[in-house]
Design an enzyme around this catalytic site. Sequence first.
Site, short mmCIF file in Angstrom:
data_model
loop_
_atom_site.label_atom_id
_atom_site.label_comp_id
_atom_site.label_asym_id
_atom_site.label_seq_id
_atom_site.Cartn_x
_atom_site.Cartn_y
_atom_site.Cartn_z
N GLU A 138 -6.90 3.14 1.25
CA GLU A 138 -7.59 2.97 -0.04
C GLU A 138 -9.05 3.42 -0.01
O GLU A 138 -9.96 2.60 -0.21
CB GLU A 138 -7.51 1.51 -0.49
CG GLU A 138 -6.09 1.03 -0.76
CD GLU A 138 -6.05 -0.41 -1.27
OE1 GLU A 138 -7.09 -1.08 -1.30
OE2 GLU A 138 -4.96 -0.86 -1.63
N GLU A 171 1.85 -0.41 0.14
CA GLU A 171 1.53 -1.81 -0.18
C GLU A 171 2.04 -2.12 -1.57
O GLU A 171 1.86 -1.32 -2.50
CB GLU A 171 0.01 -2.06 -0.20
CG GLU A 171 -0.66 -2.14 1.14
CD GLU A 171 -2.15 -2.45 1.02
OE1 GLU A 171 -2.59 -3.05 0.02
OE2 GLU A 171 -2.88 -2.07 1.96
O1 IFM Z 1 -5.50 -7.36 0.86
C1 IFM Z 1 -5.66 -6.13 0.24
C2 IFM Z 1 -5.50 -5.00 1.24
O2 IFM Z 1 -6.38 -5.15 2.30
C3 IFM Z 1 -5.77 -3.68 0.57
N1 IFM Z 1 -4.98 -3.53 -0.62
C4 IFM Z 1 -4.95 -4.63 -1.56
C5 IFM Z 1 -4.64 -5.92 -0.85
C6 IFM Z 1 -4.60 -7.09 -1.86
O3 IFM Z 1 -5.84 -7.21 -2.50
#
Ligand code: IFM
Length: 455
Positions: free
Chosen positions: A176, A363
Amino acid sequence: MTDHSTDISPGTQPRIPHGIRWSAATAAFQIEGARDQGGRGRTIWDDFVDTPGAVIDGATADPGPGSYHRFHEDVDLAKRLGLDRYRFGISWARIVPDGSGTVNRQGLDYYSRLVDALIEAGVTPFPTLYHWDLPSPLEAAGGWLNRDTAYRLEEYAAAISGHLGDRVKHWYTINEPAMTALEGYAIGTLAPARQELFGALPAAHHQLLAHGLAMRVLREAGAEQVGLTNNHTLVRPQSDSPEDMMAAGAYNMIHNRVFADPVLTGQYPELAALGLPEMPTQPGDMELISAGPDFYGVNYYNPTTVAAAPEGSPLPFDLVPTPGAETTGFGEMWPIVPEALTAMLTGLRDDYGDALPPIIIAENGASFPEPDRAAKIDDTNRISYLAGHIQAVANAIAAGVNVEEYTVWSLIDNFEWAAGYTQRFGLTHVDYETGERTPKVSFDWLCGVIERSRT
Ligand code: IFM
């Protein structure tokens, strides 16, 4: 069209694409604890948690789930869940404590043990090189606003892949970059808490450059599959007024396209159209950044509704609640809209066509209010979130999008950055006083989903 999916049962059971790989994710700073152990150096997140008032509950991520000492339990959970792969973060500051220079043997050994345990458990290790925890000395030298940081990440990538490359063949480079650039450097809600507004854009370019440099190094070390993972949101205007539509276009550019276009097309979008500064590109950068990743990682949580900015706002957009949607523990800015995931994935396919490699959902998940200690958390809300989103992925696949892997955030409850321990995302509950792990009902549910997807 032939339906290559399994219907498990009515209600919260998604129709699952056969052949999809399953994974669950964590990140080093969020689960390891042991910040002062094993020769680990200091990071921007150590600086952040030590700043009074920066983290909601004053939590420091230490001990947190304590995975530095309890990683065997996490590996066991991954195995019990039936995962194909486990996405974990490697801490740069455990490998190169000062961010550059001396390599720390204890750090190499720690990840070596973790990798061996995963392989022995039959779970493919799929590490992320950089998940937000920049060594502090590099931030002192300008952090991601300084081009040199990209070369320091290349150096770290060489050190860790030189040690693990015989066993680790699949890598995420950067997690990210949008969140680091926008929340870390532009508005300061994440580390390193800088407020540069659009002066933060070079942090985007330098992370993407680091991705390109690391990809080259990892391939030289024998990697078979390398890519980065971007946070994507489906951006929708609050109304069809020209002002709201223009604001939505601007936000889509800043959140999605600035990070996807260079990787997939070798070009940045027209930043000047928004009155934004050009990126500090140098000859050869775009070739490195767009050098054919083996997959395109997508982290997806929610859509974003955008309205025109109010008078006097320093930003050209305003993020507003999505009307009519249920929300997660994070409240109204985290609406639950699974069909937006399908639309986002088909949109990527339509926008990037043949330039889009296979997608990995790196994710997806949700936090809900849950007790600090419990025998077994009956998290039907999480099951319903995951079922809806797995179904959304299946629908995208049915519409012709090539999605190869689905990853749940997260395998275990963990430190949720500036929100501390107030948000629990895990399939497994963690008692932060004892470190005890207790699978939630969603864990058992996902186990069944995975098992049935293979029959
Ligand atoms: O916990 C975070 C992760 O580290 C990065 N993406 C979003 C998740 C939830 O906020």
